[in-house]
Design a protein around this motif. Structure first.
Motif, PDB file in Angstrom:
ATOM      1  N   LYS A   1     -37.050 -26.485 -62.134  1.00 23.66           N
ATOM      2  CA  LYS A   1     -37.329 -25.741 -61.136  1.00 23.66           C
ATOM      3  C   LYS A   1     -38.679 -25.071 -61.329  1.00 23.66           C
ATOM      4  N   TRP A   2     -39.567 -24.958 -60.301  1.00 26.63           N
ATOM      5  CA  TRP A   2     -40.903 -24.027 -60.655  1.00 26.63           C
ATOM      6  C   TRP A   2     -40.589 -22.871 -59.615  1.00 26.63           C
ATOM      7  N   ARG A   3     -41.121 -21.766 -60.449  1.00 23.13           N
ATOM      8  CA  ARG A   3     -40.850 -20.478 -60.213  1.00 23.13           C
ATOM      9  C   ARG A   3     -42.227 -19.592 -59.519  1.00 23.13           C
ATOM     10  N   SER A   4     -42.432 -18.792 -58.474  1.00 21.27           N
ATOM     11  CA  SER A   4     -43.721 -18.294 -58.197  1.00 21.27           C
ATOM     12  C   SER A   4     -43.397 -16.848 -59.040  1.00 21.27           C
ATOM     13  N   LEU A   5     -44.532 -16.705 -59.678  1.00 22.08           N
ATOM     14  CA  LEU A   5     -44.681 -15.392 -60.593  1.00 22.08           C
ATOM     15  C   LEU A   5     -44.841 -14.414 -59.503  1.00 22.08           C
TER      16      LEU A   5
END
Length: 142
Positions: A133-137
């Motif tokens: 999963k990619w997370r928005s900072l």
């Protein structure tokens, strides 16, 4: 050794069309296009075992583990950048940055080709080691 070369839009599109997924590093697709063998450690995702251990990156109460991957998209995807968090800094194109904005402003350029003044929190995403999963900072900061 990391090197940066400029490529035109047609070459970029060719490399992107060869990638087996966003998690695959562009250089692996380019190696296939050039009929070069894949390196022994080739894998789509960077894992902490291949990077070793180190300090996390910490800013505004957000902690990103050492070895986490980073990506940034600018101008509706016309400019895309990748990096990795190592020893408390974000490494992009062979250069180390302690802030997201410094990294974003160093790599992105305006349509006219001049430097940007971006809030890096709005552009960078992170993928923790061992996760897909990619997370928005930006969202992590809220």
């Amino acid at each position: 050794m990391l090197s940066t070369i400029e490529i035109d839009w047609d070459i970029h599109r060719l490399i992107e069309s060869e990638r087996r997924g966003f998690d695959e590093q562009p250089y692996l697709a380019l190696r296939r296009l050039l009929n070069l063998p894949e390196p022994a450690s080739a894998g789509g995702a960077t894992n902490s075992a291949s990077i070793g251990s180190g300090r996390p990156w910490i800013e505004d109460g957000i902690e990103v583990p050492h070895g986490s991957r980073a990506r940034m998209s600018y101008q509706h995807g016309k400019q895309q950048y990748e990096g990795v968090f190592l020893n408390g800094a974000l490494l992009v194109n062979g250069k180390s940055y302690t802030s997201l904005s410094a990294a974003a402003n160093a790599v992105a350029v305006t349509k006219g080709g001049s430097k940007t003044q971006l809030n890096g929190w709005n552009y960078w995403e992170v993928q923790f080691p061992g996760e897909a999963k990619w997370r928005s900072l930006k969202e992590m900061r809220v």
